[in-house]
Design a protein around this motif. Structure first.
Motif, PDB file in Angstrom:
ATOM      1  N   GLN A 183       0.793  -1.232   0.000  1.00  0.00           N
ATOM      2  CA  GLN A 183       0.000   0.000   0.000  1.00  0.00           C
ATOM      3  C   GLN A 183       0.825   1.281   0.000  1.00  0.00           C
ATOM      4  OE1 GLN A 183      -2.974  -0.006   3.034  1.00  0.00           O
ATOM      5  NE2 GLN A 183      -3.883  -1.921   2.335  1.00  0.00           N
ATOM      6  N   ASP A 184       1.860   1.344   0.797  1.00  0.00           N
ATOM      7  CA  ASP A 184       2.609   2.591   0.932  1.00  0.00           C
ATOM      8  C   ASP A 184       3.962   2.572   0.241  1.00  0.00           C
ATOM      9  OD1 ASP A 184       0.552   3.646   2.486  1.00  0.00           O
ATOM     10  OD2 ASP A 184       1.386   2.795   4.323  1.00  0.00           O
ATOM     11  N   GLU A 185       4.204   1.573  -0.588  1.00  0.00           N
ATOM     12  CA  GLU A 185       5.500   1.440  -1.242  1.00  0.00           C
ATOM     13  C   GLU A 185       5.331   1.200  -2.734  1.00  0.00           C
ATOM     14  OE1 GLU A 185       8.628  -0.958   0.905  1.00  0.00           O
ATOM     15  OE2 GLU A 185       6.796  -1.843   1.709  1.00  0.00           O
ATOM     16  N   GLU A 186       6.284   1.704  -3.489  1.00  0.00           N
ATOM     17  CA  GLU A 186       6.380   1.371  -4.907  1.00  0.00           C
ATOM     18  C   GLU A 186       7.416   0.267  -5.026  1.00  0.00           C
ATOM     19  OE1 GLU A 186       4.633   2.550  -7.552  1.00  0.00           O
ATOM     20  OE2 GLU A 186       3.429   3.706  -6.144  1.00  0.00           O
ATOM     21  N   ARG A 187       6.992  -0.948  -5.216  1.00  0.00           N
ATOM     22  CA  ARG A 187       7.909  -2.083  -5.258  1.00  0.00           C
ATOM     23  C   ARG A 187       8.152  -2.591  -6.666  1.00  0.00           C
ATOM     24  NH1 ARG A 187       8.283  -4.959  -0.549  1.00  0.00           N
ATOM     25  NH2 ARG A 187       9.992  -5.955  -1.635  1.00  0.00           N
ATOM     26  N   VAL A 188       7.210  -2.307  -7.573  1.00  0.00           N
ATOM     27  CA  VAL A 188       7.301  -2.813  -8.946  1.00  0.00           C
ATOM     28  C   VAL A 188       7.090  -1.661  -9.920  1.00  0.00           C
ATOM     29  CG1 VAL A 188       6.320  -4.393 -10.647  1.00  0.00           C
ATOM     30  CG2 VAL A 188       6.401  -5.061  -8.230  1.00  0.00           C
ATOM     31  N   LEU A 189       8.002  -1.550 -10.875  1.00  0.00           N
ATOM     32  CA  LEU A 189       7.879  -0.573 -11.945  1.00  0.00           C
ATOM     33  C   LEU A 189       7.919  -1.342 -13.256  1.00  0.00           C
ATOM     34  CD1 LEU A 189       7.827   2.334 -13.038  1.00  0.00           C
ATOM     35  CD2 LEU A 189      10.336   2.337 -12.858  1.00  0.00           C
ATOM     36  N   VAL A 190       6.921  -1.132 -14.098  1.00  0.00           N
ATOM     37  CA  VAL A 190       6.826  -1.838 -15.373  1.00  0.00           C
ATOM     38  C   VAL A 190       7.010  -0.840 -16.507  1.00  0.00           C
ATOM     39  CG1 VAL A 190       5.342  -3.213 -16.896  1.00  0.00           C
ATOM     40  CG2 VAL A 190       5.245  -3.557 -14.414  1.00  0.00           C
ATOM     41  N   TYR A 191       7.961  -1.141 -17.387  1.00  0.00           N
ATOM     42  CA  TYR A 191       8.110  -0.376 -18.619  1.00  0.00           C
ATOM     43  C   TYR A 191       7.480  -1.186 -19.734  1.00  0.00           C
ATOM     44  CZ  TYR A 191      11.288   2.877 -16.397  1.00  0.00           C
ATOM     45  OH  TYR A 191      11.823   3.835 -15.581  1.00  0.00           O
ATOM     46  N   MET A 192       6.546  -0.577 -20.416  1.00  0.00           N
ATOM     47  CA  MET A 192       5.829  -1.236 -21.515  1.00  0.00           C
ATOM     48  C   MET A 192       6.353  -0.686 -22.834  1.00  0.00           C
ATOM     49  SD  MET A 192       3.560  -3.364 -22.553  1.00  0.00           S
ATOM     50  CE  MET A 192       3.416  -3.868 -20.865  1.00  0.00           C
ATOM     51  N   MET A 193       6.901  -1.579 -23.641  1.00  0.00           N
ATOM     52  CA  MET A 193       7.399  -1.179 -24.943  1.00  0.00           C
ATOM     53  C   MET A 193       6.207  -0.833 -25.843  1.00  0.00           C
ATOM     54  SD  MET A 193      10.650  -1.466 -24.580  1.00  0.00           S
ATOM     55  CE  MET A 193      11.446  -1.644 -26.146  1.00  0.00           C
ATOM     56  N   ARG A 194       6.251   0.343 -26.422  1.00  0.00           N
ATOM     57  CA  ARG A 194       5.179   0.775 -27.322  1.00  0.00           C
ATOM     58  C   ARG A 194       5.150  -0.113 -28.564  1.00  0.00           C
ATOM     59  NH1 ARG A 194       1.032   3.674 -25.813  1.00  0.00           N
ATOM     60  NH2 ARG A 194       1.597   5.496 -24.634  1.00  0.00           N
ATOM     61  N   ASN A 195       3.955  -0.535 -28.937  1.00  0.00           N
ATOM     62  CA  ASN A 195       3.758  -1.251 -30.192  1.00  0.00           C
ATOM     63  C   ASN A 195       2.308  -1.039 -30.615  1.00  0.00           C
ATOM     64  OD1 ASN A 195       2.112  -3.429 -29.023  1.00  0.00           O
ATOM     65  ND2 ASN A 195       4.025  -4.131 -28.104  1.00  0.00           N
TER      66      ASN A 195
END
Length: 135
Positions: free
Chosen positions: A92-104
């Motif tokens: 809830q109070d943490e950013e643990r996962v960051l996802v970069y999505m390749m544009r297509n």
């Protein structure tokens, strides 16, 4: 940059490549990542052993976060990216996962708007690995 922030907050950060491809394609996947120079971005390579790709990727990332790691994930499949991004909902109070999505073409903004797809804050669209690495 990511590593510096992780050190400042006394966190580990794992750059991991997760391939959902079938087992018989694992060797080709390794060769392609090495030949393209993309392996230099990753400390680990996780290869699917036969389950549905998006669910498998989510389970790997969930396990890594449970081990105390922060995860930066780069994907080209929106379904997988959304599954991985939702792991963050467990913190809830943490950013643990960051996802970069390749544009297509399959995740073009107009298609997403038409389909009313909600994009979480921890899913960022990029055009290249370099753009993700420089973010």
């Amino acid at each position: 940059m990511f590593r510096q922030v992780a050190l400042e907050h006394e966190r580990q950060l794992k750059f991991a490549a997760l391939s959902g491809r079938e087992t018989y394609k694992h060797q080709a996947t390794k060769q392609r990542l090495s030949k393209s120079g993309h392996m230099e971005y990753f400390s680990d390579l996780h290869l699917n052993q036969g389950t549905r790709s998006s669910v498998w990727k989510e389970s790997v990332v969930r396990r890594l976060t449970q081990e105390g790691l922060n995860v930066v994930h780069i994907d080209d499949d929106l379904r997988s990216g959304l599954c991985v991004a939702r792991v963050n909902d467990s913190y809830q109070d943490e950013e643990r996962v960051l996802v970069y999505m390749m544009r297509n073409i399959s995740n073009h903004p107009r298609l997403l708007k038409r389909a009313r797809v909600d994009i979480p804050d921890n899913l960022v669209f990029v055009h290249s690995f370099k753009e993700a690495a420089d973010d």
